[in-house]
Write a protein that holds these residues in place. Structure first.
Motif, mmCIF file in Angstrom:
data_model
loop_
_atom_site.group_PDB
_atom_site.id
_atom_site.type_symbol
_atom_site.label_atom_id
_atom_site.label_comp_id
_atom_site.label_asym_id
_atom_site.label_seq_id
_atom_site.Cartn_x
_atom_site.Cartn_y
_atom_site.Cartn_z
ATOM 1 N N ASN A 198 0.828 -1.203 0.000
ATOM 2 C CA ASN A 198 0.000 0.000 0.000
ATOM 3 C C ASN A 198 0.864 1.256 0.000
ATOM 4 O O ASN A 198 0.610 2.217 -0.747
ATOM 5 N N ASP A 222 -4.915 -6.225 -1.451
ATOM 6 C CA ASP A 222 -4.425 -4.947 -0.919
ATOM 7 C C ASP A 222 -4.187 -3.892 -1.991
ATOM 8 O O ASP A 222 -4.579 -2.740 -1.835
ATOM 9 N N THR A 267 -6.191 -0.433 -2.276
ATOM 10 C CA THR A 267 -5.477 0.829 -2.092
ATOM 11 C C THR A 267 -5.741 1.773 -3.255
ATOM 12 O O THR A 267 -6.025 2.962 -3.072
#
Length: 352
Positions: A196, A224, A228
């Motif tokens: 991220n 993720d 993000t």
């Protein structure tokens, strides 16, 4: 009247760095001025050795100095700033999203599934957009499989300057990737928080300059990196890549659900590996992975089917050799990507 260094410096104050939009003099890029009668030699220190706009800088400096009364010969020598000079250049630390200020449209390229050719689509779409005169960049957000540098044939490492990274460039397309930072074959063993953070750094702390389109090559799935991008980046849309087979279509459905839950517009579907055209005059098409899947998906979500990309050995060869197939205009694959690029350009030209 003899030519003076003061006159040369004054003339060069009107020459801006094309990326930084500041005078070469104010940026400290004029390292030396030598005058011998009507001949002037100017040494310019570029921010990086492989500066993609060095020829423009050279030409602008030559034009500015040649316009000085009494000058009949100009020589421009291009050097490179030291790391200390680059560090001093921008002075203040950049804010979180400084690098994005000159970007008009940001488009994510997603798939929901690995192995469907999402990175291939990203690279060739970028070249196709560039072929229409657009200024294009690629952010490789696939941190664990960063293949964009390979497909563009880039093996250099990016350099830093004043807390910012300068993107690498090939074929007129700017690029930033963890693969270029880590080096060939180096494993990138990052958990979610680091992934991220890296994506945010690549967006905000890369000196992208003025771009019409920044394409973000997402990793497969809805983990993720995709979250993000959806949560923190002002996306103007997402293009979903699929193959015709059922398992790919189901994964794309999930990915579309993620972006729509964040109220991010799906610009359309690209069906990759759509068919294989047999050699010969007849050119019969074989549906190796099935047929009609992309059309059904587009209809189900009420979005356009932007294009069908055939299976072609030239695509694989171009990716392996770092020379995307869309550089050679006129073939079936290049024309397919040109059609997709035209639709993207039209979508944003109409302000939708």
């Amino acid at each position: 009247m003899s030519v003076t260094k003061e006159a040369v410096l004054e003339a060069l104050k009107g020459v801006d760095d094309p990326e930084l939009h500041k005078s070469l003099v104010d940026l400290g890029m004029i390292h030396e001025i030598e005058i011998a009668g009507d001949a002037v030699k100017v040494t310019v220190a570029l921010t990086m050795a492989g500066c993609p706009l060095k020829n423009k800088i050279r030409a602008d400096v030559e034009d500015a100095v040649r316009a000085i009364k009494g000058v009949s010969h100009v020589e421009v020598v291009l050097g490179t700033m030291t790391s200390e000079e680059r560090a001093r250049l921008m002075g203040e630390a950049p804010s979180e999203m400084d690098g994005m200020k000159g970007i008009k449209y940001i488009i994510a390229i997603g798939s929901g599934k690995g192995g469907v050719g999402k990175t291939t689509v990203t690279v060739n779409l970028a070249i196709a957009l560039k072929n229409f005169g657009a200024r294009v960049g690629i952010l490789d957000a696939d941190m664990h499989g960063p293949d964009i540098p390979i497909m563009l044939g880039i093996d250099e490492h990016p350099v830093g300057m004043g807390g910012m990274l300068l993107p690498l460039e090939k074929y007129g397309v700017k690029m930033m990737s963890a693969g270029s930072l880590a080096g060939a074959g180096a494993p990138i063993i990052w958990r979610g928080p680091l992934v991220n953070k890296a994506i945010k750094e690549f967006l905000g702390h890369v000196m992208w300059g003025d771009l019409d389109y920044l394409l973000i090559d997402l990793p497969p799935g809805t983990g993720d990196a995709a979250i993000t991008v959806a949560n923190t980046i002002p996306l103007n849309g997402v293009i979903m890549v699929t193959t015709p087979q059922k398992v790919a279509l189901e994964d794309v459905r999930r990915a579309i659900g993620l972006f729509r839950s964040k109220e991010i517009r799906v610009l359309g579907i690209v069906e990759n590996m759509s068919f294989f055209r047999l050699p010969g005059e007849a050119g019969e098409m074989v549906d190796i992975f099935g047929s009609g899947g992309g059309e059904r998906l587009a209809k189900a979500f009420k979005v356009p089917l932007l294009g069908k990309i055939p299976i072609d050995p030239a695509i694989r060869k171009g990716g392996d050799e770092g020379r995307p197939v869309t550089l050679d205009a006129g073939g079936e694959v290049a024309l397919a990507f040109a059609g997709i690029a035209e639709q993207v350009i039209s979508e944003f030209r109409c302000g939708r």
